[in-house]
Design a protein around this motif. Sequence first.
Motif, PDB file in Angstrom:
ATOM      1  N   ASN A 107       0.928  -1.242   0.008  1.00 48.84           N
ATOM      2  CA  ASN A 107      -0.147  -0.026   0.033  1.00 48.84           C
ATOM      3  C   ASN A 107       0.834   1.165  -0.053  1.00 48.84           C
ATOM      4  OD1 ASN A 107      -2.382   1.648   0.016  1.00 48.84           O
ATOM      5  ND2 ASN A 107      -2.220   1.475   2.545  1.00 48.84           N
ATOM      6  N   ALA A 108       1.345   1.668  -1.058  1.00 52.45           N
ATOM      7  CA  ALA A 108       2.493   2.697  -1.334  1.00 52.45           C
ATOM      8  C   ALA A 108       1.940   3.951  -2.079  1.00 52.45           C
ATOM      9  CB  ALA A 108       3.716   2.211  -1.905  1.00 52.45           C
ATOM     10  N   GLN A 109       2.486   4.949  -1.735  1.00 50.74           N
ATOM     11  CA  GLN A 109       2.317   6.252  -2.317  1.00 50.74           C
ATOM     12  C   GLN A 109       3.690   6.964  -2.905  1.00 50.74           C
ATOM     13  OE1 GLN A 109       0.048   8.269   0.758  1.00 50.74           O
ATOM     14  NE2 GLN A 109       1.819   9.504   1.120  1.00 50.74           N
ATOM     15  N   ASN A 110       3.735   7.701  -3.991  1.00 49.38           N
ATOM     16  CA  ASN A 110       5.054   8.238  -4.297  1.00 49.38           C
ATOM     17  C   ASN A 110       5.157   9.703  -4.377  1.00 49.38           C
ATOM     18  OD1 ASN A 110       3.267   8.806  -6.305  1.00 49.38           O
ATOM     19  ND2 ASN A 110       4.596   8.220  -8.045  1.00 49.38           N
ATOM     20  N   VAL A 111       4.179  10.243  -3.462  1.00 46.75           N
ATOM     21  CA  VAL A 111       4.211  11.676  -3.350  1.00 46.75           C
ATOM     22  C   VAL A 111       3.977  11.875  -1.738  1.00 46.75           C
ATOM     23  CG1 VAL A 111       2.848  13.823  -3.685  1.00 46.75           C
ATOM     24  CG2 VAL A 111       2.850  12.147  -5.503  1.00 46.75           C
ATOM     25  N   PRO A 112       4.834  12.624  -1.337  1.00 47.40           N
ATOM     26  CA  PRO A 112       4.408  13.304   0.205  1.00 47.40           C
ATOM     27  C   PRO A 112       3.330  13.580   0.628  1.00 47.40           C
ATOM     28  CG  PRO A 112       6.623  14.034  -0.676  1.00 47.40           C
ATOM     29  CD  PRO A 112       5.880  13.686  -1.960  1.00 47.40           C
ATOM     30  N   ASN A 113       2.714  13.125   1.624  1.00 47.82           N
ATOM     31  CA  ASN A 113       1.413  13.676   1.942  1.00 47.82           C
ATOM     32  C   ASN A 113       1.492  15.011   2.968  1.00 47.82           C
ATOM     33  OD1 ASN A 113       2.405  12.196   4.324  1.00 47.82           O
ATOM     34  ND2 ASN A 113       0.300  11.229   4.510  1.00 47.82           N
ATOM     35  N   ASN A 114       2.424  15.373   3.488  1.00 43.37           N
ATOM     36  CA  ASN A 114       2.731  16.714   4.058  1.00 43.37           C
ATOM     37  C   ASN A 114       4.128  16.819   4.286  1.00 43.37           C
ATOM     38  OD1 ASN A 114       3.930  15.018   6.252  1.00 43.37           O
ATOM     39  ND2 ASN A 114       2.088  14.319   6.882  1.00 43.37           N
ATOM     40  N   GLY A 115       4.462  17.957   4.991  1.00 41.28           N
ATOM     41  CA  GLY A 115       5.624  18.613   5.079  1.00 41.28           C
ATOM     42  C   GLY A 115       6.624  17.962   5.904  1.00 41.28           C
ATOM     43  N   TYR A 116       6.092  16.939   6.810  1.00 41.71           N
ATOM     44  CA  TYR A 116       7.110  16.399   7.349  1.00 41.71           C
ATOM     45  C   TYR A 116       7.538  15.068   6.772  1.00 41.71           C
ATOM     46  CZ  TYR A 116       8.358  12.294  10.843  1.00 41.71           C
ATOM     47  OH  TYR A 116       8.986  11.439  11.428  1.00 41.71           O
ATOM     48  N   ALA A 117       6.684  14.361   5.897  1.00 40.79           N
ATOM     49  CA  ALA A 117       7.087  13.491   4.883  1.00 40.79           C
ATOM     50  C   ALA A 117       8.123  13.909   3.918  1.00 40.79           C
ATOM     51  CB  ALA A 117       5.815  12.982   4.343  1.00 40.79           C
ATOM     52  N   ARG A 118       7.819  15.298   3.254  1.00 45.77           N
ATOM     53  CA  ARG A 118       8.804  15.749   2.386  1.00 45.77           C
ATOM     54  C   ARG A 118      10.131  15.992   3.010  1.00 45.77           C
ATOM     55  NH1 ARG A 118       8.164  17.726  -2.255  1.00 45.77           N
ATOM     56  NH2 ARG A 118       5.863  17.816  -2.345  1.00 45.77           N
ATOM     57  N   GLN A 119      10.078  16.623   4.227  1.00 47.53           N
ATOM     58  CA  GLN A 119      11.428  17.228   4.682  1.00 47.53           C
ATOM     59  C   GLN A 119      12.477  16.092   5.192  1.00 47.53           C
ATOM     60  OE1 GLN A 119      10.492  20.498   7.243  1.00 47.53           O
ATOM     61  NE2 GLN A 119       9.581  21.553   5.381  1.00 47.53           N
ATOM     62  N   LEU A 120      11.591  15.115   6.040  1.00 43.48           N
ATOM     63  CA  LEU A 120      12.334  14.272   6.899  1.00 43.48           C
ATOM     64  C   LEU A 120      12.427  12.727   6.202  1.00 43.48           C
ATOM     65  CD1 LEU A 120      11.373  15.354  10.357  1.00 43.48           C
ATOM     66  CD2 LEU A 120      13.184  15.695   9.190  1.00 43.48           C
ATOM     67  N   GLN A 121      11.827  12.722   5.070  1.00 45.42           N
ATOM     68  CA  GLN A 121      11.730  11.369   4.446  1.00 45.42           C
ATOM     69  C   GLN A 121      12.225  11.355   2.980  1.00 45.42           C
ATOM     70  OE1 GLN A 121       7.425  10.270   5.179  1.00 45.42           O
ATOM     71  NE2 GLN A 121       7.869   9.219   7.276  1.00 45.42           N
ATOM     72  N   ASN A 174      11.672   7.536  -8.156  1.00 48.79           N
ATOM     73  CA  ASN A 174      11.508   6.109  -7.625  1.00 48.79           C
ATOM     74  C   ASN A 174      11.409   6.012  -6.234  1.00 48.79           C
ATOM     75  OD1 ASN A 174      14.030   5.826  -9.931  1.00 48.79           O
ATOM     76  ND2 ASN A 174      12.518   4.139  -9.885  1.00 48.79           N
ATOM     77  N   ILE A 175      11.221   7.331  -5.543  1.00 50.49           N
ATOM     78  CA  ILE A 175      10.764   7.009  -4.167  1.00 50.49           C
ATOM     79  C   ILE A 175       9.724   6.906  -3.856  1.00 50.49           C
ATOM     80  CG2 ILE A 175      11.235   8.421  -1.960  1.00 50.49           C
ATOM     81  CD1 ILE A 175      13.504  10.070  -2.839  1.00 50.49           C
ATOM     82  N   TRP A 176       9.433   5.795  -2.980  1.00 50.37           N
ATOM     83  CA  TRP A 176       7.861   5.514  -2.684  1.00 50.37           C
ATOM     84  C   TRP A 176       7.839   5.247  -1.073  1.00 50.37           C
ATOM     85  CZ3 TRP A 176       3.613   4.076  -5.811  1.00 50.37           C
ATOM     86  CH2 TRP A 176       3.684   4.272  -7.212  1.00 50.37           C
TER      87      TRP A 176
END
Length: 227
Positions: free
Chosen positions: A39-53, A65-67
């Motif tokens: 159950n994967a997604q390839n777009v950050p769903n918030n700022g935390y996900a974008r900045q720290l992941q 390629n980042i999922w």
Amino acid sequence: CLPMVPLDRAREALYGGRTSDTDLEHGSCNDGVGASWVNAQNVPNNGYARQLQWDMVHRAVPRSNIWKADQWVCLTRHHAELVVDIPSRLGEPLWRCFQKARASDELYFPTAMSLLGLIEVSPDADGSPRDNAVKKTTRANEEKQPSVSHSSSSFPYIGTGVVKRCVSYCDWSENGKNPATFNGVSDLQEVIKLSRQQGCLFARKFDGARKITLEEWTQSIMQGCAK
């Protein structure tokens, strides 16, 4: 974490068996049989996900390629062997690219599968081409793979034999850092219902201090199952 369907029905959902009853809400479902459940997604769903992941994954991994997936995934043997074999193809461990990222375990498997070409890749956000190491890894997907029928599945496929389906149900409605905790047997029947509606085989997290006996679990889990 507890099973939300009888164990024989979980086996059927993963490996096949009964074909007359495909409704997990009644204890059985064959959507995704023979496929990996990610159950994967390839777009950050918030700022935390974008900045720290996403932003913390090493730049050697193309952005496209980042999922990120749920903590629980279920891979076929073929897919698991390809992921395990990545270090021998690259000549070094892939996990080093995730050392600085939060929830790296949730990023590693779907990203690795994307690099292998098992999960579809969207156009590079930064326009950067794949490097030779990634191309070498992707060639693994040119090997013959077991065929999986997508025609009758109610869950979308995000790649070759990879279904976007959740293995373990969690309640994130409180928007916290951790999922909600279920209060033992008092919540069990409702959690079973919600889990099956979403096609999940397990659910978490149950309060360890509120014990659920085997008899209570068996009685609850069998309610509503097809005979």
